[in-house]
Scaffold this motif. Sequence first.
Motif, mmCIF file in Angstrom:
data_model
loop_
_atom_site.group_PDB
_atom_site.id
_atom_site.type_symbol
_atom_site.label_atom_id
_atom_site.label_comp_id
_atom_site.label_asym_id
_atom_site.label_seq_id
_atom_site.Cartn_x
_atom_site.Cartn_y
_atom_site.Cartn_z
ATOM 1 N N ALA A 172 -0.459 -0.390 4.593
ATOM 2 C CA ALA A 172 1.003 -0.802 4.438
ATOM 3 C C ALA A 172 1.079 -1.484 2.638
ATOM 4 O O ALA A 172 2.369 -1.239 2.514
ATOM 5 N N SER A 173 -0.164 -1.808 2.353
ATOM 6 C CA SER A 173 0.659 -2.395 1.154
ATOM 7 C C SER A 173 -0.392 -1.988 -0.229
ATOM 8 O O SER A 173 0.845 -1.669 -1.353
ATOM 9 N N SER A 174 0.123 -0.337 0.115
ATOM 10 C CA SER A 174 -0.292 0.556 -1.119
ATOM 11 C C SER A 174 0.462 1.420 -0.834
ATOM 12 O O SER A 174 0.992 2.139 -1.639
ATOM 13 N N LEU A 175 1.956 2.174 0.122
ATOM 14 C CA LEU A 175 2.811 2.075 0.438
ATOM 15 C C LEU A 175 3.921 1.887 -0.837
ATOM 16 O O LEU A 175 4.337 0.448 -0.768
ATOM 17 N N GLU A 176 4.683 2.477 -1.549
ATOM 18 C CA GLU A 176 5.392 2.149 -2.042
ATOM 19 C C GLU A 176 7.004 2.018 -1.889
ATOM 20 O O GLU A 176 7.146 2.750 -0.993
ATOM 21 N N ALA A 177 7.911 0.966 -2.606
ATOM 22 C CA ALA A 177 8.783 0.644 -1.850
ATOM 23 C C ALA A 177 9.781 2.207 -1.933
ATOM 24 O O ALA A 177 10.587 2.131 -1.068
ATOM 25 N N LYS A 178 9.757 3.274 -3.025
ATOM 26 C CA LYS A 178 10.187 4.986 -2.969
ATOM 27 C C LYS A 178 10.024 5.294 -1.299
ATOM 28 O O LYS A 178 10.901 5.815 -0.881
ATOM 29 N N ASP A 179 8.650 5.100 -1.245
ATOM 30 C CA ASP A 179 8.415 5.635 0.025
ATOM 31 C C ASP A 179 8.377 5.284 1.234
ATOM 32 O O ASP A 179 9.397 6.412 2.243
ATOM 33 N N LEU A 180 9.057 4.150 1.163
ATOM 34 C CA LEU A 180 9.526 3.761 2.801
ATOM 35 C C LEU A 180 10.591 4.132 2.609
ATOM 36 O O LEU A 180 11.179 3.754 3.632
ATOM 37 N N LEU A 181 11.739 3.446 1.301
ATOM 38 C CA LEU A 181 12.915 4.160 1.661
ATOM 39 C C LEU A 181 13.536 5.706 1.816
ATOM 40 O O LEU A 181 13.904 6.219 3.166
ATOM 41 N N MET A 182 12.467 6.360 1.957
ATOM 42 C CA MET A 182 11.894 7.378 1.908
ATOM 43 C C MET A 182 11.807 7.563 3.082
ATOM 44 O O MET A 182 12.748 8.870 3.811
ATOM 45 N N LEU A 183 11.067 6.895 4.165
ATOM 46 C CA LEU A 183 10.424 6.930 5.548
ATOM 47 C C LEU A 183 11.969 6.554 6.324
ATOM 48 O O LEU A 183 12.531 7.163 7.446
ATOM 49 N N ILE A 184 12.757 5.726 5.947
ATOM 50 C CA ILE A 184 13.393 5.280 6.760
ATOM 51 C C ILE A 184 14.668 6.212 6.984
ATOM 52 O O ILE A 184 15.560 6.625 7.120
ATOM 53 N N LYS A 185 14.966 7.144 5.335
ATOM 54 C CA LYS A 185 15.802 7.775 5.457
ATOM 55 C C LYS A 185 15.501 8.896 6.250
ATOM 56 O O LYS A 185 17.075 9.283 6.259
#
Length: 190
Positions: free
Chosen positions: A116-129
Amino acid sequence: MMFLEPKRTIDELVKCCKAGQRKAQELLYKQFAAKMLGVCMRYATDKMEAEDMLQNGFIKMFQKIDDYRGDGSFEGWVRRIMVHSSIEYYRRHHKMMQVVDIDNTGHEPSVNATAASSLEAKDLLMLIKALSPGYRMVFNMYAIDGYSHKEIAEIVGISEGASKSQLSRARAILKEQVLKMDNKKYEYAG
C-alpha cells in the motif's frame, strides 16, 4: 501595453457573478476548471465526457450562484455541484448497472502495508478507473468525496445496503489489484 486586472478574491468574484458580470464568471471558471475537471474525470469514462460534465456543472453553478450563502468554502460548494452534475450526466448517458443488496460480502483480502505504501497516486487512480461504473461511483462518492451511504443512496437511487455492499466489493477488488501489483513489482525486482 496590456492592462492587467487586479487579482480579486473569490468572495468578490462570487458577488460580481451574482450581479451578472460575465468577466467574473470567466475568472471563476479559470480559477476552478482544472481542479473540477479532476473531479469529473473520476466519474467519466473518458476526458471528453469529463469535459462535458464540467461544462454542465459550471452552467448549474452559475444558475445556482444566488443560492451560495457563504457558509463553508466556495470550492467545496462547487465540488458538490460538480459531483452531482457528473452523476446526473452519467445516469442520463449510461445504463446503470442494477445492484442487489448483499448481506454477507465475504472476506476481503488484507493488503500488505508495504504494498500500500509503495503504490503511487496515479496507480491508485488507474485502479479506481478500472472498477465497474457502479462500484467506481459509490467508491468515489464515499471514499473520496465524503458522502454518507444515505446520501449516496438518495443521489444514485439505490438502497443504503446496496451502497455499502458496492463499497465493500470495490474495496475488495482494489485490495486484490494492489496485491497483484505488489507481486509483479517483486517479480521484476527478483
